[in-house]
Write a protein that holds these residues in place. Structure first.
Motif, PDB file in Angstrom:
ATOM      1  N   ALA A  23       0.806  -1.198  -0.053  1.00  0.00           N
ATOM      2  CA  ALA A  23       0.073  -0.070  -0.046  1.00  0.00           C
ATOM      3  C   ALA A  23       0.855   1.223   0.011  1.00  0.00           C
ATOM      4  O   ALA A  23       0.385   2.555  -0.158  1.00  0.00           O
ATOM      5  CB  ALA A  23      -0.999  -0.290   1.316  1.00  0.00           C
ATOM      6  N   GLU A  24       2.015   1.161   0.040  1.00  0.00           N
ATOM      7  CA  GLU A  24       2.917   2.103  -0.295  1.00  0.00           C
ATOM      8  C   GLU A  24       2.909   3.521   0.452  1.00  0.00           C
ATOM      9  O   GLU A  24       3.240   4.306   0.259  1.00  0.00           O
ATOM     10  CB  GLU A  24       2.972   2.597  -1.588  1.00  0.00           C
ATOM     11  N   ARG A  25       2.842   2.937   1.991  1.00  0.00           N
ATOM     12  CA  ARG A  25       2.821   4.096   2.952  1.00  0.00           C
ATOM     13  C   ARG A  25       1.727   5.128   2.779  1.00  0.00           C
ATOM     14  O   ARG A  25       1.614   6.359   3.143  1.00  0.00           O
ATOM     15  CB  ARG A  25       4.166   5.052   3.317  1.00  0.00           C
ATOM     16  N   PHE A  26       0.834   4.688   1.840  1.00  0.00           N
ATOM     17  CA  PHE A  26      -0.305   5.796   1.646  1.00  0.00           C
ATOM     18  C   PHE A  26      -1.205   6.188   2.760  1.00  0.00           C
ATOM     19  O   PHE A  26      -1.448   5.440   3.626  1.00  0.00           O
ATOM     20  CB  PHE A  26      -1.348   5.092   0.815  1.00  0.00           C
ATOM     21  N   GLY A  27      -1.502   7.753   3.050  1.00  0.00           N
ATOM     22  CA  GLY A  27      -2.057   8.079   4.248  1.00  0.00           C
ATOM     23  C   GLY A  27      -1.307   7.865   5.536  1.00  0.00           C
ATOM     24  O   GLY A  27      -2.275   7.919   6.571  1.00  0.00           O
ATOM     25  N   THR A  28      -0.288   7.550   5.648  1.00  0.00           N
ATOM     26  CA  THR A  28       0.403   7.341   7.125  1.00  0.00           C
ATOM     27  C   THR A  28       1.294   8.556   7.407  1.00  0.00           C
ATOM     28  O   THR A  28       1.711   8.222   8.557  1.00  0.00           O
ATOM     29  CB  THR A  28       1.195   6.038   6.834  1.00  0.00           C
ATOM     30  N   ALA A  29       1.766   9.370   6.544  1.00  0.00           N
ATOM     31  CA  ALA A  29       2.504  10.329   6.869  1.00  0.00           C
ATOM     32  C   ALA A  29       1.888  11.774   7.322  1.00  0.00           C
ATOM     33  O   ALA A  29       0.909  12.134   6.894  1.00  0.00           O
ATOM     34  CB  ALA A  29       3.622  10.788   5.918  1.00  0.00           C
ATOM     35  N   TYR A  30       2.443  12.593   8.384  1.00  0.00           N
ATOM     36  CA  TYR A  30       1.899  13.923   8.600  1.00  0.00           C
ATOM     37  C   TYR A  30       2.584  14.718   7.843  1.00  0.00           C
ATOM     38  O   TYR A  30       3.582  15.364   8.240  1.00  0.00           O
ATOM     39  CB  TYR A  30       1.983  13.827  10.052  1.00  0.00           C
ATOM     40  N   ARG A  31       2.403  15.105   6.537  1.00  0.00           N
ATOM     41  CA  ARG A  31       2.776  15.992   5.779  1.00  0.00           C
ATOM     42  C   ARG A  31       1.745  16.690   4.769  1.00  0.00           C
ATOM     43  O   ARG A  31       0.644  16.458   4.740  1.00  0.00           O
ATOM     44  CB  ARG A  31       3.670  15.099   4.739  1.00  0.00           C
ATOM     45  N   HIS A  32       2.197  17.807   4.043  1.00  0.00           N
ATOM     46  CA  HIS A  32       1.470  18.678   3.500  1.00  0.00           C
ATOM     47  C   HIS A  32       0.938  18.005   2.320  1.00  0.00           C
ATOM     48  O   HIS A  32       1.937  16.857   1.790  1.00  0.00           O
ATOM     49  CB  HIS A  32       2.292  19.838   3.107  1.00  0.00           C
ATOM     50  N   ARG A  33       0.144  18.054   1.734  1.00  0.00           N
ATOM     51  CA  ARG A  33      -0.623  17.680   0.675  1.00  0.00           C
ATOM     52  C   ARG A  33       0.512  17.979  -0.704  1.00  0.00           C
ATOM     53  O   ARG A  33       0.771  19.352  -0.968  1.00  0.00           O
ATOM     54  CB  ARG A  33      -1.822  18.112   0.096  1.00  0.00           C
ATOM     55  N   ALA A  34       0.826  17.279  -1.593  1.00  0.00           N
ATOM     56  CA  ALA A  34       1.853  17.661  -2.687  1.00  0.00           C
ATOM     57  C   ALA A  34       1.067  18.130  -4.078  1.00  0.00           C
ATOM     58  O   ALA A  34      -0.310  17.711  -3.975  1.00  0.00           O
ATOM     59  CB  ALA A  34       2.747  16.271  -3.016  1.00  0.00           C
ATOM     60  N   ALA A  35       1.635  18.320  -5.077  1.00  0.00           N
ATOM     61  CA  ALA A  35       0.815  18.833  -6.379  1.00  0.00           C
ATOM     62  C   ALA A  35       0.005  17.713  -6.812  1.00  0.00           C
ATOM     63  O   ALA A  35      -0.754  17.831  -7.449  1.00  0.00           O
ATOM     64  CB  ALA A  35       1.928  19.191  -7.082  1.00  0.00           C
ATOM     65  N   ASP A  36       0.544  16.263  -6.631  1.00  0.00           N
ATOM     66  CA  ASP A  36      -0.205  15.035  -7.076  1.00  0.00           C
ATOM     67  C   ASP A  36      -1.418  14.811  -6.455  1.00  0.00           C
ATOM     68  O   ASP A  36      -2.025  13.690  -6.604  1.00  0.00           O
ATOM     69  CB  ASP A  36       0.739  13.999  -7.507  1.00  0.00           C
ATOM     70  N   THR A  86       2.639  13.967   0.723  1.00  0.00           N
ATOM     71  CA  THR A  86       4.173  13.466   0.542  1.00  0.00           C
ATOM     72  C   THR A  86       4.879  14.806   0.448  1.00  0.00           C
ATOM     73  O   THR A  86       6.128  14.833   0.337  1.00  0.00           O
ATOM     74  CB  THR A  86       4.618  12.848  -0.766  1.00  0.00           C
ATOM     75  N   GLY A  87       4.409  15.774   0.831  1.00  0.00           N
ATOM     76  CA  GLY A  87       5.215  17.309   0.982  1.00  0.00           C
ATOM     77  C   GLY A  87       5.880  17.383   2.303  1.00  0.00           C
ATOM     78  O   GLY A  87       6.085  16.351   3.217  1.00  0.00           O
TER      79      GLY A  87
END
Length: 626
Positions: free
Chosen positions: A514-527, A531-532
């Motif tokens: 699931a590629e670490r989807f939705g598990t980091a506390y980061r800003h939203r990237a352009a895509d 992953t910001g």
């Protein structure tokens, strides 16, 4: 017959104040205090009754209903389940907030009395504020959510119904096999109704917590199974602690030399340096314990319910001829895995087994003892390596944080954790020095448990240093009881590890494709992905704003000093540290056994396809023990 005229709420509080437990000659109060947050559903009833009771029933003020249950559970566990707390709430959201805490208590067999307000029994207006209307049933309220997570549930619709319900509630709370969350739902009108109560209802009652002895035939079969085994392994669960059977287990292993692995709840049953202790077992266990489990011909479970983490999702006990012998106070758990059951109190059963085996001086082969003690020495070297921080100026890894704390504490300290990646590190690495030092709640693994539980534990053990270890994800779930610790002037020590997200689930997500989807506390990237840059959240400032003293640590050296200062503090203190998460930094040893988390059966992304291939390989090793 002499009577006393009281409201239902006043009668309940007076009754609870006169209930005691007794085991092994030690008597203590059953309900030591009542936690409460008041609303229209309980303020005029239970709230007024608590005011009227004065010092007879101490009151504790919480900030979140779920957290109050966690605090009560932490207290009950520290008290060996012989003393508990009650929790009162209003109707509606206050009541539904109890559900998670109740589930945690029941899963872990820990007593807590829940007293949620309920909608009017007399229905003068329908609906009332916060009432959920159920078209098919007029007698259902949100409190019915508590039925499946309670060991006993009753709704008191008339004052006189309290008498049998209260007795049943206390019977359940003090039953060593059936204890857990107990719910008495209290309609707000019934709480304030007066009744002439028999004085006998308020008589002092002492509930004797029994130690049932094993059945002679079951004991005989158990003795024969142990004598026939060549590679026996004990799995010590939470029942060892609940029974206060730690010294009895030590005597049993001294006589037989059978190695002891432990579940999360059972860790600390033996000291880490006891010759027979081989550490945690299962997915988060040690290599020593898991290798012994794979070759064991007899697994002796003591007070364990065999969760999937313990059994590595039914793949760990791989010996084709392996059999199970389960010592458990509940028949339900004693019969698991097709076992020979020994249904009894853990301490009583161990004493009987020790005596019976001593008649023939039974002990394992010396070569087997040498095998597991040598393996234990090798594992301890891996623990030391994970704890070692070569550069004192570097940011510490999570394992190094655990190592620094491990090097500071004595047998008096109590360590609390429940969720994230920390339970795995602690189960593998922590060196438990006393029976009640290791307090990791992993039956329900509830994020947000640690801070309120630390308060409950500190109330039960006021002279011991109490540490709550939390990651940033867990902290953000439930930090509000910091205010309660400050209010009560409890010197709990909070260690916040900032790693910018859900590290445990992030790692699991990567492993299952699931590629670490939705598990980091980061800003939203352009895509559109998160992953910001890391979010600019300052948890240390947050803890400080709630009244805690905060010590920030930016390096290994800073952290060592901060932990030392926190341990000596006489007020609530937070140690905040940002941990190193780079792949180049060595961490704890990886999982030594599998855990079943199903992987997508069809996928187009290479990571998921590869993860499914790995999953299918492990599934082939799964088996039923019959």
């Amino acid at each position: 017959m002499s009577t006393r005229r009281l409201t239902t709420a006043q009668a309940l509080v007076a009754f609870l104040a006169r209930q005691y437990t007794e085991r092994d000659g030690r008597r203590q109060r059953l309900i030591g205090a009542t936690w409460g947050i008041f609303g229209h559903g309980n303020v005029a009833g239970i709230g007024q009754a608590l005011v009227e009771s004065g010092r007879a029933m101490p009151y504790l003020q919480g900030r979140n209903e779920q957290a109050m249950v966690h605090a009560a559970v932490g207290h009950a566990r520290q008290c060996g389940r012989l003393s508990a707390h009650a929790v009162t709430t209003s109707i509606g959201p206050g009541a539904t907030n109890l559900v998670t805490g109740a589930a945690l208590a029941t899963v872990n067999h820990l007593p807590v009395l829940l007293l949620p307000g309920d909608t009017f029994a007399t229905r003068p207006a329908d609906p009332v504020l916060q009432q959920i209307e159920v078209p098919y049933a007029g007698d259902v309220s949100v409190n019915d959510c508590l039925r499946p997570v309670s060991r006993y549930f009753d709704r008191i619709t008339r004052p006189e119904a309290l008498v049998p319900a209260a007795l049943q509630a206390v019977r359940t709370l003090t039953d060593p096999a059936q204890t857990g969350a107990v719910t008495l739902a209290l309609p707000q009108d019934v709480q304030v109704q007066a009744y002439d109560w028999p004085e006998e209802f308020f008589a002092e009652r002492v509930w004797h917590v029994r130690r049932p002895a094993p059945d002679p035939q079951e004991l005989d079969r158990a003795v024969r199974a142990v004598r026939a085994a060549r590679r026996p392994l004990i799995v010590a669960g939470g029942g060892v602690h609940h029974s206060a059977a730690e010294s009895t287990l030590a005597a049993f292993t001294a006589a037989t030399r059978i190695p002891v692995a432990s579940t999360q709840a059972g860790k600390g049953s033996l000291r880490y340096d006891h010759p027979a202790d081989v550490g945690g077992i299962g997915h988060t266990g040690t290599a020593t314990a898991d290798e012994l489990a794979r070759t064991a011909d007899l697994v002796i479970g003591i007070g364990t319910r065999y969760s999937d983490f313990t059994t590595a999702s039914a793949t760990l006990f791989a010996n084709p001829g392996v059999r199970f012998l389960n010592l458990n106070i509940t028949g339900f758990d004693a019969h698991k895995l097709g076992a020979l059951p020994l249904v009894a109190d853990a301490r009583t059963a161990l004493e009987a087994l020790t005596t019976a085996l001593a008649e023939r001086d039974h002990r394992v082969d010396p070569a087997y003892e040498t095998e597991y003690t040598d393996a234990k020495e090798r594992w301890e070297r891996r623990v030391t390596a994970a704890f070692t921080a070569p550069d004192p100026h570097a940011r510490p890894t999570q394992a190094q944080v655990v190592g620094l704390l491990d090097g500071l504490v004595t047998e008096d300290d109590i360590l609390i954790n429940a969720a994230g990646s920390l339970p795995g590190d602690l189960h593998k690495l922590w060196r438990a020095r006393s029976p009640r030092q290791y307090h990791v709640e992993y039956g329900y693994s509830c994020m947000g448990y640690e801070i309120p539980a630390a308060i409950g534990v500190q109330l039960a053990a006021p002279d011991r240093p109490v540490w709550a270890l939390v990651g940033d994800g867990t902290y953000l779930m439930n930090p509000t009881e910091i205010v309660t610790a400050v209010q009560l002037e409890l010197p709990v020590k909070l260690v916040v590890l900032q790693n910018h997200g859900y590290a445990s689930i992030g790692g699991l997500s990567e492993a299952v494709g699931a590629e670490r989807f939705g598990t980091a506390y980061r800003h939203r990237a352009a895509d559109g992905t998160f992953t910001g840059p890391p979010l600019p959240v300052d948890l240390a400032a947050n803890a400080g704003s709630l009244g805690m003293r905060v010590l920030r640590a930016g390096s290994v050296r800073d952290l060592r000093e901060a932990l030392r200062e926190a341990r000596a503090a006489d007020r609530p203190t937070c140690v905040y540290v940002e941990t190193e998460t780079a792949d180049t930094v060595s961490g704890p040893p990886p999982a030594q056994a599998w855990w079943d988390v199903p992987v997508a059966e069809t996928a187009t992304r290479p990571s998921a396809v590869k993860a499914r291939e790995e999953y299918d390989r492990h599934v082939a090793d799964r088996r039923h023990h019959l």
